[in-house]
Each structure stands twice: as structure tokens, then as C-alpha cells.
Design a protein around this motif. Structure first.
Motif, mmCIF file in Angstrom:
data_model
loop_
_atom_site.group_PDB
_atom_site.id
_atom_site.type_symbol
_atom_site.label_atom_id
_atom_site.label_comp_id
_atom_site.label_asym_id
_atom_site.label_seq_id
_atom_site.Cartn_x
_atom_site.Cartn_y
_atom_site.Cartn_z
ATOM 1 N N ALA A 141 -54.960 22.624 12.046
ATOM 2 C CA ALA A 141 -54.891 21.232 12.161
ATOM 3 C C ALA A 141 -56.208 20.934 13.099
ATOM 4 O O ALA A 141 -56.583 21.939 13.839
ATOM 5 C CB ALA A 141 -53.455 20.863 12.894
ATOM 6 N N ILE B 173 -60.709 15.024 17.717
ATOM 7 C CA ILE B 173 -60.624 13.857 16.819
ATOM 8 C C ILE B 173 -61.641 12.698 17.445
ATOM 9 O O ILE B 173 -61.655 12.342 18.627
ATOM 10 C CB ILE B 173 -58.998 13.172 16.959
ATOM 11 C CG1 ILE B 173 -58.386 14.307 16.453
ATOM 12 C CG2 ILE B 173 -58.964 11.933 16.147
ATOM 13 C CD1 ILE B 173 -56.566 13.847 16.395
ATOM 14 N N SER C 289 -60.717 13.487 12.230
ATOM 15 C CA SER C 289 -59.523 12.732 12.295
ATOM 16 C C SER C 289 -58.381 13.362 12.109
ATOM 17 O O SER C 289 -58.212 14.541 11.682
ATOM 18 C CB SER C 289 -59.796 11.350 11.155
ATOM 19 O OG SER C 289 -59.627 11.676 9.971
ATOM 20 N N LYS C 290 -57.347 12.667 12.541
ATOM 21 C CA LYS C 290 -55.964 13.304 12.589
ATOM 22 C C LYS C 290 -55.338 13.471 11.253
ATOM 23 O O LYS C 290 -54.601 14.399 11.298
ATOM 24 C CB LYS C 290 -55.046 12.532 13.404
ATOM 25 C CG LYS C 290 -54.744 11.092 12.958
ATOM 26 C CD LYS C 290 -53.700 10.489 13.993
ATOM 27 C CE LYS C 290 -53.270 8.979 13.235
ATOM 28 N NZ LYS C 290 -52.313 8.495 14.248
ATOM 29 N N ASP C 291 -55.821 12.889 10.114
ATOM 30 C CA ASP C 291 -55.321 13.156 8.797
ATOM 31 C C ASP C 291 -55.999 14.409 8.148
ATOM 32 O O ASP C 291 -55.771 14.623 7.052
ATOM 33 C CB ASP C 291 -55.310 11.964 8.094
ATOM 34 C CG ASP C 291 -56.640 11.350 7.883
ATOM 35 O OD1 ASP C 291 -57.695 11.907 8.495
ATOM 36 O OD2 ASP C 291 -56.848 10.383 6.969
ATOM 37 N N GLN D 145 -58.419 16.257 3.580
ATOM 38 C CA GLN D 145 -57.968 15.053 4.100
ATOM 39 C C GLN D 145 -56.812 14.614 3.067
ATOM 40 O O GLN D 145 -56.965 14.386 1.733
ATOM 41 C CB GLN D 145 -59.147 14.007 4.172
ATOM 42 C CG GLN D 145 -58.819 12.948 4.706
ATOM 43 C CD GLN D 145 -60.090 11.972 5.236
ATOM 44 O OE1 GLN D 145 -61.137 12.343 4.796
ATOM 45 N NE2 GLN D 145 -60.036 11.265 6.146
ATOM 46 N N ASN E 272 -49.803 25.864 15.096
ATOM 47 C CA ASN E 272 -50.817 25.052 14.423
ATOM 48 C C ASN E 272 -51.484 25.553 13.091
ATOM 49 O O ASN E 272 -52.754 25.083 12.818
ATOM 50 C CB ASN E 272 -52.081 24.857 15.438
ATOM 51 C CG ASN E 272 -51.487 24.138 16.815
ATOM 52 O OD1 ASN E 272 -50.434 23.103 16.607
ATOM 53 N ND2 ASN E 272 -51.691 24.401 17.899
ATOM 54 N N LEU F 208 -56.331 17.764 19.045
ATOM 55 C CA LEU F 208 -56.370 16.427 19.681
ATOM 56 C C LEU F 208 -57.638 16.266 20.448
ATOM 57 O O LEU F 208 -58.309 14.942 20.140
ATOM 58 C CB LEU F 208 -55.435 16.098 20.583
ATOM 59 C CG LEU F 208 -53.862 16.257 19.930
ATOM 60 C CD1 LEU F 208 -52.978 16.096 21.076
ATOM 61 C CD2 LEU F 208 -53.791 15.143 18.914
ATOM 62 N N THR G 296 -57.172 18.369 8.056
ATOM 63 C CA THR G 296 -57.226 20.032 8.389
ATOM 64 C C THR G 296 -58.287 20.518 8.122
ATOM 65 O O THR G 296 -59.191 20.225 7.431
ATOM 66 C CB THR G 296 -55.889 20.575 7.749
ATOM 67 O OG1 THR G 296 -56.255 20.659 6.319
ATOM 68 C CG2 THR G 296 -54.624 19.960 8.000
#
Length: 215
Positions: free
Chosen positions: A152, A158, A195-197, A180, A135, A155, A199
């Protein structure tokens, strides 16, 4: 923009000169090999062909006028040591010298170097941390204990705000920036929702960051 002297135009010195030039600094190079000087000229503001252990040569350059002097001589440590010592004696304000082993690092520091670059050791540490971790996308060393890590978003984080996660209080880690889609986004605020997009660029010691992000 800084005025910088690079002594020794081998592979490392040439790459260094190129990167400094790209960042807009004025770079002067010295090497006793004329071919090396000619090959590096496109990155240099000025150059001198000669032996850097010649005190008259260094004195004529007025080394005290350079913001930083790099000694990047690779194969002849005696020359590197003598050059480092003479640069400080002639008034160079900040000298950074290259070492290729622990003993060289100690001698350079004792003989005038303000800082020492040890590329093989530093790259090995960087590689071990980056490629030996999960990661972890990248990291930058700040000091012996602290670094900036690009990781990252976990999870479980998020959809939650930075303030709610509160990693500073729980893990002694600071989120200093967010990327982003590969670009830095605005300032990190307590109400910034992850959000997942994204870092995260976080600063802390490796042990704390590793534990928090399961590196």
C-alpha cells in the motif's frame, strides 16, 4: 508457447498441467495410473500411460524436443530421481523436479535437475512473509535475496511524486509498477503523483522493503 512434459499427474502435476494449458502451452503428461491420465486429459495435448523409469518409454518420447520437462512424482522419490537422471541423459534441455525435503533437493540437483521445486518449503516462506507482515498485499520471489512486493502507498507519500520520494536512492528499492483500483496503470514516471487508491509494485531485498514500508 512452449512444449512441456509433465511426468507424474498427482495433485501437483495436474494443477501444473492446468495452469500451463491455461497459458497456451502444449503439455504432454505421463503417469502409470490410467485414471490419473484420464482425469487430466482435458489439460493435455497428448498423454502416455506408463512407468517413467522405463528408459525405452522416455527415449520414444524424444524428450530433447521439449522446452521444459517437469518431474512431479510425489510419493516415490527413487522413481523421481531415476526419471530426472534419465531425462538429462536422453538430452532433455531443462529439467525441473519436485522435492519434499532438503535431502531430496540436494540429490535431484546432483543427478540432473536444472532446478528443484520444493512446494511446501516455498509456500511456507511465502505464507510467513505475506501473513506475518503489515501492509503487504503480495510478493513474488526473484532470487534468494530479491523479490517483488505489492504494498500500500504509505500515508506520508500520498500527494507526492515518485521523484520527490526517491526510494531508489534512499532505500535501494525500485518502484517498477503501480496498480490503481486493482489494475496496472501507465509507466512509472518521476512526476507520477501517488494517491490512496494505488498500490505499489516494488523490487528489492526483504530487509530494505520491510524497513521502508514497516512490514
Amino acid at each position: 508457447m512452449k512444449s512441456i512434459l509433465v511426468v507424474g499427474l498427482g495433485r501437483f502435476g495436474t494443477h501444473l498441467a492446468a495452469q500451463l494449458n491455461r497459458r497456451g502451452h502444449q503439455v504432454m503428461g505421463i503417469d502409470k495410473n490410467e485414471d490419473r491420465v484420464n482425469e487430466t486429459m482435458r489439460y493435455l495435448t497428448d498423454a502416455q500411460i506408463g512407468d517413467s523409469t522405463n528408459e525405452d518409454l522416455l527415449a520414444a518420447l524424444e524428450v530433447s524436443s521439449f522446452d521444459v520437462c517437469f518431474v512431479t512424482i510425489g510419493k516415490n522419490f527413487q522413481s523421481s530421481l531415476e526419471t530426472t537422471s534419465m531425462l538429462k541423459e536422453l538430452g532433455a534441455p531443462f529439467v525441473v523436479s519436485r522435492a519434499s525435503c532438503d535431502a531430496q533437493e540436494k540429490f535431484l540437483l546432483r543427478n540432473g535437475a536444472d532446478e528443484v521445486l520444493y512446494p511446501e518449503k516455498q509456500l511456507a516462506k511465502w505464507s510467513a512473509i505475506k501473513y506475518g507482515s503489515k501492509n503487504l498485499l503480495d510478493y513474488i520471489v526473484v532470487d534468494e535475496d530479491t523479490a517483488i512486493f505489492e504494498v500500500a502507498v504509505p500515508l506520508l507519500w500520498i500527494g507526492h511524486s515518485v521523484g520527490k520520494i526517491d526510494v531508489r536512492k534512499k532505500h535501494s528499492i525500485n518502484i517498477i509498477a503501480i496498480k490503481q483500483n486493482g489494475k496496472l496503470s501507465g509507466p512509472v514516471m518521476p512526476d507520477t503523483v501517488l494517491s490512496k487508491d494505488m498500490t505499489l509494485l516494488v523490487m528489492g531485498d526483504y530487509k530494505s522493503v520491510s524497513k521502508c514500508f514497516h512490514l
